[in-house]
Write an enzyme that holds these catalytic residues in place. Sequence first.
Site, PDB file in Angstrom:
ATOM      1  N   LYS A  75      29.533  23.764  -5.881  1.00 59.29           N
ATOM      2  CA  LYS A  75      28.802  24.254  -6.144  1.00 59.29           C
ATOM      3  C   LYS A  75      28.180  22.357  -6.093  1.00 59.29           C
ATOM      4  O   LYS A  75      28.553  22.343  -7.254  1.00 59.29           O
ATOM      5  CB  LYS A  75      27.841  25.089  -6.480  1.00 59.29           C
ATOM      6  CG  LYS A  75      26.225  25.309  -6.384  1.00 59.29           C
ATOM      7  CD  LYS A  75      25.502  26.465  -7.381  1.00 59.29           C
ATOM      8  CE  LYS A  75      24.667  27.121  -6.922  1.00 59.29           C
ATOM      9  NZ  LYS A  75      23.603  28.191  -7.840  1.00 59.29           N
TER      10      LYS A  75
HETATM   11  O1  G3P Z   1      21.227  29.764  -9.592  1.00 59.17           O
HETATM   12  C1  G3P Z   1      20.007  29.524  -8.866  1.00 59.17           C
HETATM   13  C2  G3P Z   1      18.369  29.537  -8.382  1.00 59.17           C
HETATM   14  O2  G3P Z   1      19.346  30.759  -8.224  1.00 59.17           O
HETATM   15  C3  G3P Z   1      18.364  29.767 -10.012  1.00 59.17           C
HETATM   16  O3  G3P Z   1      17.070  30.772  -9.718  1.00 59.17           O
HETATM   17  O4  G3P Z   1      15.266  32.114 -11.483  1.00 59.17           O
HETATM   18  O5  G3P Z   1      16.602  29.591 -12.423  1.00 59.17           O
HETATM   19  O6  G3P Z   1      15.540  29.146 -10.484  1.00 59.17           O
HETATM   20  P1  G3P Z   1      16.184  30.226 -10.694  1.00 59.17           P
END
Ligand code: G3P
Length: 212
Positions: free
Chosen positions: A83
């Site tokens: 990533k």
């Molecule tokens: O892993 C990346 C993403 O899904 C993060 O989500 O909820 O932290 O904005 P969030």
Amino acid sequence: MKIFLDSANIEQIRQAKALGAIEGVTTNPSLLAKEKGDWKKIVRQICKEIEGPVSVEVIATESAAMLAEARDLVKIAPNIVIKVPITIEGLKTIKELHERGIETNATLVFSANQALLAAKAGATFVSPFIGRLDDVGQDGMQIIQDLVTIFRNYELSTQILAASIRHSSHFHQAALIGADAITIPLDVLLGLTKHPLTDIGLAKFLADWAKK
Ligand code: G3P
């Protein structure tokens, strides 16, 4: 639409796997930092548990250092996807890794233009952060719609991975628009199973059966 679990917690991953819906896992530095113990061991355990792609993010911000981290990460398991944040240094890294046949997931994507550049550099996945765009008053799902059109226009093979998913409506919309994949936290996955009429219907079946 492939479904990935957005978690670095092995118990959550096992719980989701038992439902038969999970085809991969995405982690990020915040999720891994929440887990106790050696992060490499945790990643190795996740990769054993899940056959599909497991995204693990580089921490470095310069391409040479990102590439060095990626070289270490791919040694952990064959299903690791690197990533990489969508910065200039990140794009250079994605291009290099693509040339070496290493799969990547361009992360922190907040515009279709960023995603198009990542696709040109050879990213396997692009991860637009839907919920975080909604949080700042934009329509996060519009980027999924735009990318489905743009990637189809130019026959790009990069997969659109809807990320930062907060609720079942995000899931429904992403599937309807045609995202290639979605990554969801366990609570969203469990929420997808719920419907009040299912609960009412089951209670009635059981009550009727008890009267027999
Ligand atoms: O892993 C990346 C993403 O899904 C993060 O989500 O909820 O932290 O904005 P969030």
